[in-house]
Motif scaffolding. Structure first.
Motif: not given
Ligand code: F6P
Length: 543
Positions: A20-26
């Motif tokens: 989920r955190k990854f998709w906040e950046q990408h």
């Protein structure tokens, strides 16, 4: 953390938090730029339905972690249990065997035999009405059929009958009455001739208030037209598992089509509850609908989890519900004839998944069923799509379309499909502040005006959607589409560890209604009722 949290149940929960955190950046747009194969990679076809789920925040790692939840929930065995008739409805100790109703080879047991017999009875009845052999009390053939039922005894056949409008060729008009509001029945009957009107009283329990009241009023209407009581059987048939109650109402035993406690109301359109479909579109098309659903059943039981369409749809919804706090999901059929699909799916999904305790009766501390809503495209574009594009809430969308037109206006169909594609593209791509400014400058606006207006024109984008595409809205593909959503609901119930097949929540309102109705007649309310309820009883009961 107590045992019953999802974080305790699933070992990869923290991995998904990281994703989920990854998709906040990408962003999704970036994911498409990075992987030219993304659309193909995250698409699949099953039972004539093509699903593109690439516009969701998934990648190999995210999907792997989601699939591990499905494995930990033992979804593979749960699917086998459903289809084997295990008591998956654990609060009522019942199986949920709607799949038998459309199975192309009936099991060689009592259930298989009773389903086969019911189908034969349906076919004989439909043929007798269509051929004009079945006649009303004044010896005229039937011109109109009114289905009286509500919930699962209404929404499925109503939705399918409308969806298969292009297949109606039998000259019999089918109507639906559900609401206890007398206006529903009266408005329907206003244009009908009692001598040529046949009623189907559809109620699994044969005790539902709305259906009972409408059925009695309809009966009075038929009698008032001069139909002798002894001839009522020419105008009334029932679909029910409560044979005694149907007979007490005055329906001849021969005119009662069976229902079974191992089929839930909202999963019952494949049974004789589907009579209105067969009367409107013909028994062959009803059977084609069943065949399409059976194709999806086969896919559901045979495809590995990672390429299993209902499983993938469920995992994506679970992902947005539990990790992105999505509260609702929009169902947007870009097909006018699927206008009733959102209402149908509301019962299927929300009556199944709107649960606050798990299968063991422990209150859950996580979110379960989402709120489903939607309308037919393109109508929603000129209304609530504003919120989808610029509102603050995340609403995952299912776009549903048919490649072939449902009318002879081919040119308009291209516009319809273009609108469908452009909506999912806009949700994904959005419009940046720089783009908005550039557009305004190109229109000749000065710097101050651009600075004031551009922020209002920004569309965040990066919003998820699935697109489900059928070749055409045929009975087969429609059957597969409905079964797809039925199975998606079941998968979600397994992931959330809740029972998808009971609906105790609807009972309290019914119970209280039985006390309020007499209070309205007498004007007397018990002292312990709350002030608002007592006030409303007085106001509404007043002359
Ligand atoms: O009130 C909800 C409900 O129990 C649904 O689950 C069901 O489909 C509907 O009422 C109608 O019930 P019946 O077919 O027994 O009249």
């Amino acid at each position: 953390m107590p045992e019953h949290t999802l974080a305790a149940r699933y070992s990869n929960w923290t991995v998904l938090r990281e994703r989920r955190k990854f998709w906040e950046q990408h962003s999704l747009s970036e994911a498409f730029r990075r992987d030219p194969e993304r659309a193909r990679r995250y698409s699949l076809t099953a039972a004539g339905i093509f699903l593109d789920y690439s516009k969701n925040h998934v990648d190999a790692e995210t999907l792997q972690a989601l699939l591990s939840l499905a494995q930990e929930a033992d979804l593979g065995n749960a699917i086998a249990d459903l289809q084997a008739g295990k008591p998956v409805n654990n609060t009522e100790q019942r199986p949920a065997l709607h799949t038998i109703l459309r199975s192309q080879s009936q099991p060689a047991d009592d259930r298989g035999a009773t389903v086969a017999a019911a189908l034969e009875k349906m076919a004989a009845f439909v043929s007798s009405v269509h051929s004009g052999k079945w006649r009303g009390f004044s010896d005229k053939p039937i011109s109109d059929v009114v289905n009286i039922g509500i919930g699962g005894s209404d929404l499925g056949p109503r939705m399918v009958t409308r969806a298969l409008r292009g297949y109606l060729n039998n000259g019999v008009q089918v109507h639906f009455v559900a609401n206890v509001d007398g206006a529903d029945l009266c408005d329907t009957l206003a244009a009908l001739n009692p001598e040529t009107t046949l009623f189907i009283v559809a109620s699994k329990s044969f005790s539902t208030l709305e259906t009972r009241e409408n059925a009695f009023s309809a009966r009075r209407w038929t009698l008032a037209s001069g139909c002798p009581e002894a001839e009522l059987q020419r105008h009334y048939v029932a679909v029910s598992s409560n044979i005694d109650a149907a007979q007490r109402f005055g329906i001849a035993a021969d005119n009662i089509f069976p229902m079974w406690d191992w089929v839930g109301g909202r999963y019952s359109l494949w049974s004789a509850i589907g009579l209105p479909i067969a009367l409107a579109a013909g028994m062959e098309n009803f059977n084609a609908l069943r065949r399409g659903a059976a194709n999806m059943d086969t896919h559901f039981s045979e495809a590995p989890l990672e390429s299993n369409m209902p499983v993938l749809l469920a995992l994506i919804t679970f992902w947005y519900s539990e990790f992105w706090q999505a509260q609702s999901q929009a169902i947007l059929p870009y097909a006018q004839r699927l206008a009733q699909l959102p209402a149908y799916l509301q019962q299927l999904d929300m009556e199944s998944l709107g649960k606050g305790v798990d299968r063991e009766g422990i209150a859950v501390d996580y979110q379960t069923g989402l709120i489903l809503w939607g309308t037919e495209g393109t109508n929603g574009q000129h209304s609530f799509h504003q919120l989808l594009h610029q509102g603050t809430r995340l609403v995952p969308v299912d776009f549903i379309a048919s490649r072939q037109p449902m009318s002879e206006l081919d040119g308009q169909h291209r516009h319809l499909l273009a609108c469908c594609i452009s909506q999912s593209q806009a949700l994904l791509a959005g419009k940046s502040l720089a783009q908005a400014g550039q557009e305004l400058r190109a229109k000749g606006l000065g710097d101050a005006e651009v600075a004031a207006l551009a922020p209002h024109k920004v569309i965040p984008g990066n919003r998820p959607s699935n697109t489900l595409l059928m070749e055409n809205l045929s009975p087969e593909t429609l059957g597969a589409l409905i079964a797809l959503y039925e199975h998606k609901v079941y998968c979600l119930s397994v992931l959330w560890n809740i029972n998808a097949f009971d609906q105790w929540g609807v009972e309290l309102g019914k119970q209280l209604g039985t006390a309020i109705h007499p209070a309205m007649q007498s004007g007397e309310c018990p002292e312990d009722w709350d002030g608002s309820t007592r006030q409303l009883v007085k106001l509404m009961a007043g002359d």
